[in-house]
Scaffold this active site. Structure first.
Site, short mmCIF file in Angstrom:
data_model
loop_
_atom_site.label_atom_id
_atom_site.label_comp_id
_atom_site.label_asym_id
_atom_site.label_seq_id
_atom_site.Cartn_x
_atom_site.Cartn_y
_atom_site.Cartn_z
CG ASP A 146 4.74 -1.15 2.80
OD1 ASP A 146 4.40 -0.24 3.57
OD2 ASP A 146 5.53 -2.05 3.13
CB SER A 204 7.79 1.47 3.71
OG SER A 204 6.87 1.48 4.78
CG ASP A 232 2.92 2.50 5.13
OD1 ASP A 232 2.00 1.66 5.00
OD2 ASP A 232 4.08 2.18 5.44
CG ASP A 263 4.47 -1.78 6.63
OD1 ASP A 263 4.20 -0.57 6.49
OD2 ASP A 263 5.63 -2.23 6.57
#
Length: 452
Positions: free
Chosen positions: A246, A105, A244, A248
């Protein structure tokens, strides 16, 4: 059920090369997960979708996972770099047994992790995680050669997800009049988000879209919006959007450089859903959510409840109450009427549609939510000693709570994804809460030194 040995609040995460993020462990994890997931999916496809962000370690871990799954009898369908929510979507549409994301993440490149999605595109139930850990304690035993799994690449996974994202934006609206700076954190959205916005008509200025394996989240993205803010002002853009690593999470910047965080976006979405008569129930925030959000929602007579920190807790409370909208001030927002998990691109599109349909700026949409000053300090804490259990720390917290009275809040917690103690103090006066937060940090550090 006893506490998980490997699974945290968002899958398994750690430093690459150190347990558990090693190739041998990840191979065995793939095998153990394959054995369990084949019993919790449809049992028909024998296929698992695997995506990753842009970390250099993703290649190594992807190969290890692929080998482990094959040894269990499941095949891997590889997407390459893709946002986490895209894997949740593709898992559903391909009717796969499960989805796996290789990502840490918003963490630096030297960390990585593994997240799992069920056949429905939702986070795995904790009981299923427990069963995977149980299998990990057994010796790896390869399935019969004729039953081994295979591997293949999914053709145009990005195109499929782009169309899905665009489908959540009203067909009668366009972004033609908007200039948008988008910061993809050199992460998984680099080839997705700019194209979504361009295809909807926006004038897009893309930054941090050149991943090299080690620059993910490095002085860019939702955790560092300084460059985004500079570019918005320099290019005279209408707004900026930061994701960010990834994809999400999403943080925005208005045309004069003001940060718009998850709490403000929750307010904008709640108000628009209310106006459109699409709001079911209320809004779920967390204990980190700003008091200003709660007060602003109260003015609209919209119920607001707090869940524990983490998207899993937010999702559980949303499902428990039958509501649609929830999230965190970090920009991790869930819209259950659109998708099954937090999706930064889709959340940004809903904010943009609100701007366009009401002919207002992002700055104007934030006019009626006044966030109280909030200090968040991360205190590095390695090892097994929890300084929050110290009587000295507890005593200091009680003293500070009395000093704050009803004029603010204190929240201390251990991160579920990083070796940090999060110290949050919120109140009306920045100078006071800054002083109090640093007092708490000093006491925590003092206790850790005394223990060591």
């Amino acid at each position: 059920m006893k506490r998980s040995k490997y699974f945290g609040t968002d899958g398994i995460r750690g430093r690459v090369g150190l347990s558990p993020i090693t190739p041998d462990f990840i191979l065995k994890l793939g095998w153990a997960a394959g054995k369990v997931l084949s019993n919790y999916g449809s049992g028909r496809s024998k296929q698992v979708i695997i995506g990753k962000d842009t970390r250099i370690s993703g290649y190594m871990l992807e190969s290890a996972l692929e080998a482990g799954l094959a040894a269990s009898g499941l095949s891997a369908a590889l997407t390459g770099p893709m946002p986490t929510p895209a894997i949740a979507y593709l898992t559903r549409t391909f009717r796969a047994e499960a989805g796996i994301v290789i990502s840490a993440s918003h963490n630096p490149f030297y960390d990585n992790g593994i997240k799992f999605f069920s056949i429905k595109g939702t986070k795995l139930d904790t009981q299923v995680e427990y069963f995977i850990e149980t299998e990990l304690n057994k010796c790896l035993k390869c399935i019969q050669p004729k039953l081994l799994g295979k591997a293949k690449r999914i053709i145009d996974a990005a195109g499929r997800y782009i169309e899905f994202c665009k489908g959540t934006f009203p067909a009668h609206l366009s972004l033609k009049k908007l200039r948008i700076v988008v910061d993809c954190a050199n992460g998984a959205t680099y080839h997705i988000a700019p194209n979504v916005l361009r295809e909807l008509g926006a004038d897009v200025i893309a930054i941090s879209c050149n991943p090299n394996g080690i620059n993910i989240n490095n002085k860019c993205g939702s955790t560092d919006i300084r460059r985004l803010r500079t570019q918005v002002l320099l290019k005279k853009a209408d707004l900026g959007i930061a994701y960010d690593g990834d994809g999400d999470r999403v943080i925005m910047v208005d045309h004069i450089g003001n940060k718009v965080d998850g709490d403000q976006m929750l307010y904008i979405l709640a108000k628009e859903y209310l106006y459109q008569r699409k709001l079911h129930g209320g809004i779920v925030g967390t204990w980190m959510s700003n008091m200003g959000l709660a007060l602003a929602l109260r003015e609209l007579n919209i119920p607001f409840v707090r869940a524990n920190v983490g998207d899993r807790s937010v999702l559980l409370m949303l499902r428990e109450k039958g509501w649609y909208i929830g999230g965190e001030n970090s920009g991790h927002i869930v819209l259950l009427d659109k998708t099954t998990t937090g999706d930064g691109i889709i959340v940004a599109l809903q904010i943009l549609s609100t701007m366009v349909s009401n002919s207002v700026s992002l700055y104007e949409l934030c006019n009626n939510v006044y966030l109280l000053p909030q200090i968040l300090i991360n205190v590095y804490c390695s090892g097994f000693i929890n300084p929050l259990e110290s009587s000295v720390v507890k005593k200091e917290i009680q003293i500070i709570k009395q000093e704050l009275s009803d004029q603010g809040r204190i929240l201390l917690r251990q991160s579920g994804t990083e070796p940090y103690i999060r110290v949050m103090v919120e109140g009306k006066h920045y100078s006071k809460i800054s002083y109090l937060a640093n007092r708490i940090v000093s006491v925590i550090k003092g206790e850790m030194r005394s223990v060591n």
